[in-house]
Design a protein around this motif. Structure first.
Motif, PDB file in Angstrom:
ATOM      1  N   LEU A 165       0.834  -1.202   0.000  1.00  0.00           N
ATOM      2  CA  LEU A 165       0.000   0.000   0.000  1.00  0.00           C
ATOM      3  C   LEU A 165       0.868   1.252   0.000  1.00  0.00           C
ATOM      4  O   LEU A 165       0.611   2.200  -0.754  1.00  0.00           O
TER       5      LEU A 165
ATOM      6  N   ILE B 263       1.077   4.089  -3.066  1.00  0.00           N
ATOM      7  CA  ILE B 263       0.784   5.508  -2.849  1.00  0.00           C
ATOM      8  C   ILE B 263       1.936   6.371  -3.357  1.00  0.00           C
ATOM      9  O   ILE B 263       1.729   7.387  -4.034  1.00  0.00           O
TER      10      ILE B 263
ATOM     11  N   SER C 298      -1.987   2.972  -9.597  1.00  0.00           N
ATOM     12  CA  SER C 298      -2.860   2.012  -8.948  1.00  0.00           C
ATOM     13  C   SER C 298      -2.609   0.629  -9.523  1.00  0.00           C
ATOM     14  O   SER C 298      -2.725   0.415 -10.730  1.00  0.00           O
TER      15      SER C 298
ATOM     16  N   LYS D 282      -7.368  -0.598  -0.213  1.00  0.00           N
ATOM     17  CA  LYS D 282      -7.029   0.534   0.646  1.00  0.00           C
ATOM     18  C   LYS D 282      -7.247   0.239   2.127  1.00  0.00           C
ATOM     19  O   LYS D 282      -6.853   1.035   2.980  1.00  0.00           O
ATOM     20  N   ASN D 283      -7.861  -0.904   2.436  1.00  0.00           N
ATOM     21  CA  ASN D 283      -8.059  -1.247   3.841  1.00  0.00           C
ATOM     22  C   ASN D 283      -6.980  -2.191   4.365  1.00  0.00           C
ATOM     23  O   ASN D 283      -7.134  -2.781   5.432  1.00  0.00           O
TER      24      ASN D 283
END
Length: 354
Positions: free
Chosen positions: A189, A193, A198, A203-204
């Motif tokens: 992740l 970023i 992407s 995103k969790n």
């Protein structure tokens, strides 16, 4: 007689045809048998290689502090070792370590490109700075892909943390690889970023990793599980549980890591400080790391982990030095800063000698 001769001739032709068919069948059966034998050999070889890598190669590498050698090994052998998944069980556990390590290699390249960009900007070389930034983003994108593969293999072997209970670990190495997989997910992740692209990392992942660290023994793993959890609390809005203090937890984890000689918690603490924009806290973490290196040697069994932590702390320090001076942290001066006040020196009063 002519009829008999014709019959014999036709019979011979039929036999020749059938003999050709029979020979073809025999060759096919033989070749099929060779394929079966080869597959059995490949499967056995794959099983042996996987078992050897987990039982001996990974522990051997973890005892080393040669990060360049570790990078070379993981990047060179990953295709070979992962290809055994075509003939035997998928080497999911091994993949976690291979992709986490090889992702870290590319992340290190990205940090070098970032330093190139910063130095070019200081020299007012705009095109050179932009080119270095592009290379940095490309490297982060590749690192994210590798980390994400490690996370996916982690979930394939242990089950997705959001959809399964804590696994029953067979041994310490099994538990360590579980922790490495969580780190790989978080790094995926973070790298995505930084790449500003992407590649499909959920995103969790941060909150998922935070919850999954509760499956690990915090005392056994040098405070790193709590440090990882506290870093997520500090960086994700609304993640901090009521009554908790992320930075107090990080300080406690730092003490555990320093005592154990595996200072991975310092990296998490530094990332949380950077996210908060607290320069003094960040400097303090770097100083503590440098002082701890002098006070406590690396844990022999986990030398590589401690060396990786130092590499990342040095990278953070280098970035600060380049931004402010145009050059990296001076050799042997980790834990010092360009604006440190010179230490007071004792001045001898010559009047006392008269």
């Amino acid at each position: 007689m002519a009829g008999i001769q014709g019959f014999v001739q036709r019979s011979g032709q039929v036999w020749n045809r059938y003999r050709g068919v029979a020979a073809g069948v025999a060759v096919s059966v033989a070749m099929s048998g060779c394929g079966v034998v080869n597959n059995m050999i490949y499967k056995t070889t794959g099983d042996v290689m996987q078992g050897f890598a987990k039982s001996h190669t990974i522990p051997y590498v973890l005892e080393s502090n040669d990060l360049s050698m570790s990078c070379a090994m993981s990047q060179a052998t990953s295709p070979l070792l992962m290809s055994f998944g075509r003939v035997t069980d998928e080497p999911d556990q091994l993949a976690v370590m291979l992709y986490l390590t090889s992702g870290g290699c590319i992340d290190e390249q990205a940090r070098e490109y970032e330093l190139d960009s910063l130095m070019a900007m200081r020299a007012l070389r705009a095109e050179e700075a932009e080119d270095a930034m592009i290379r940095q983003k490309r490297a982060h994108a590749l690192a994210a892909e590798r980390y994400f593969l490690g996370w996916q293999h982690h979930n394939a072997y242990y089950g997705h943390p959001d959809q399964s209970e804590c696994p029953d670990f067979d041994d310490d190495m099994d538990e360590f690889i579980y922790m490495a997989g969580l780190l790989s997910g978080l790094q995926a992740l973070n790298a995505e970023i930084q790449s500003t692209s992407s590649i499909g990392v959920p995103k969790n992942v941060g909150s998922t990793v935070s919850r999954a660290t509760s499956c690990l023994n915090n005392d056994k793993w040098w405070g790193a599980p709590m440090a990882l959890r506290a870093t997520v609390w500090a960086m994700i809005p609304g993640a901090l549980p009521q009554g908790e203090n992320a930075f107090e937890r990080l300080n406690a984890a730092d003490l555990q890591g320093e005592e154990a000689g595996v200072r991975l918690s310092h990296v998490f603490h530094a990332l949380a400080a950077m996210n908060k924009g607290d320069d003094e806290m960040l400097r303090d973490v770097i100083r503590r790391h440098a002082e701890s290196l002098d006070a406590t040697p690396s844990n022999e069994d986990w030398n590589m982990v401690d060396s990786m932590a130092t590499q990342m702390i040095v990278a953070i320090s280098d970035r600060m030095w380049v931004e402010n001076t145009g050059h990296r942290t001076p050799f042997g001066k980790l834990g010092t800063f360009w604006d440190d006040r010179p230490e007071a020196t004792e001045v001898m009063n010559l009047d006392d000698l008269l």
